[in-house]
Scaffold this motif. Structure first.
Motif, mmCIF file in Angstrom:
data_model
loop_
_atom_site.group_PDB
_atom_site.id
_atom_site.type_symbol
_atom_site.label_atom_id
_atom_site.label_comp_id
_atom_site.label_asym_id
_atom_site.label_seq_id
_atom_site.Cartn_x
_atom_site.Cartn_y
_atom_site.Cartn_z
ATOM 1 N N UNK A 57 0.833 -1.214 0.000
ATOM 2 C CA UNK A 57 0.000 0.000 0.000
ATOM 3 C C UNK A 57 0.862 1.257 0.000
ATOM 4 N N UNK A 58 1.951 1.210 0.748
ATOM 5 C CA UNK A 58 2.871 2.351 0.782
ATOM 6 C C UNK A 58 3.504 2.579 -0.585
ATOM 7 N N UNK A 59 3.900 1.503 -1.250
ATOM 8 C CA UNK A 59 4.537 1.611 -2.569
ATOM 9 C C UNK A 59 3.530 1.995 -3.651
ATOM 10 N N UNK A 60 2.265 1.602 -3.437
ATOM 11 C CA UNK A 60 1.229 1.887 -4.431
ATOM 12 C C UNK A 60 0.789 3.348 -4.395
ATOM 13 N N UNK A 61 0.912 3.985 -3.245
ATOM 14 C CA UNK A 61 0.428 5.358 -3.069
ATOM 15 C C UNK A 61 1.011 6.332 -4.104
ATOM 16 N N UNK A 62 2.344 6.411 -4.284
ATOM 17 C CA UNK A 62 2.883 7.348 -5.276
ATOM 18 C C UNK A 62 2.506 6.970 -6.717
ATOM 19 N N UNK A 63 2.330 5.670 -6.984
ATOM 20 C CA UNK A 63 1.881 5.255 -8.314
ATOM 21 C C UNK A 63 0.485 5.782 -8.591
ATOM 22 N N UNK A 64 -0.335 5.820 -7.554
ATOM 23 C CA UNK A 64 -1.694 6.343 -7.684
ATOM 24 C C UNK A 64 -1.670 7.844 -7.963
#
Length: 208
Positions: free
Chosen positions: A36-43
């Motif tokens: 979830x932490x890694x996905x946040x900036x991708x979002x």
């Protein structure tokens, strides 16, 4: 016409969230927090791209409705892809130098071992942005059935690819399988767009 759009959105939402489902099945709970932490900036890439291209939908519709302006639509799509690519490059550099430390502080977890994975996630964010953009393009072209086929192909791949990759590569397997699935959807959307554009070009030449 709304049926294929509904199915496409449903499948796309499933595919976008599919890594979370796979992590939940295979890994301990803390890995879900890491992802979830890694996905946040991708979002963030996805959200920024939305702000850029959504105001252009009316212009894209006008370009498509006027066969003489189809080249303008092509140029606009290339510009959007270029802009997304630039966002991915800048955000990847930021993530590698500072982002991992910031996210680790925000989520109170050690993410230092995920620097490489964070770059792949930025690329995935770029793919999601481009897929979302092509969704609107093909909808404007009234090619909802082709949209649905693209998303079905990604969904079917997600059923099989994750297990194979995760068994061999663990967390790297999750993000690489995710990238492959997104690439398949994006490639099929782009293929259908080029194919439909070539048809209109042939019809235009015949008409001339």
């Amino acid at each position: 016409q709304c049926g294929p759009l509904f199915i496409s959105l449903f499948l796309f939402n499933y595919v976008v969230n599919s890594p979370k489902y796979e992590i939940e099945k295979v890994f301990p709970y803390e890995y879900q927090t890491h992802f979830n932490a890694l996905y946040f900036p991708a979002q963030v890439i996805f959200l920024l791209s939305n702000f850029i291209f959504k105001p252009l939908i009316i212009s894209m519709t006008n370009y498509w409705n006027n066969i003489e302006e189809h080249s303008m639509l092509n140029k606009l799509i290339i510009k959007i892809f270029g802009l997304v690519f630039l966002l991915v490059i800048v955000s990847s550099a930021f993530m590698y130098m500072f982002g991992i430390s910031i996210l680790g502080w925000l989520y109170q977890v050690d993410l230092s071992m995920y620097k490489g994975i964070s770059i792949i996630m930025m690329i995935n964010g770029g793919f999601i942005a481009c897929i979302n953009f092509m969704y609107f393009v093909l909808t404007i072209m009234r090619k909802q059935n082709l949209l649905m086929l693209s998303y079905i192909s990604g969904f079917l791949c997600s059923i099989f690819i994750f297990d194979v990759f995760i068994q061999k590569l663990y967390m790297w397997g999750v993000v690489l399988a995710y990238m492959l699935i997104l690439f398949i959807i994006f490639s099929s959307l782009l293929f259908f767009y080029v194919k439909e554009m070539s048809k209109t070009k042939v019809l235009s030449n015949k008409g001339g």
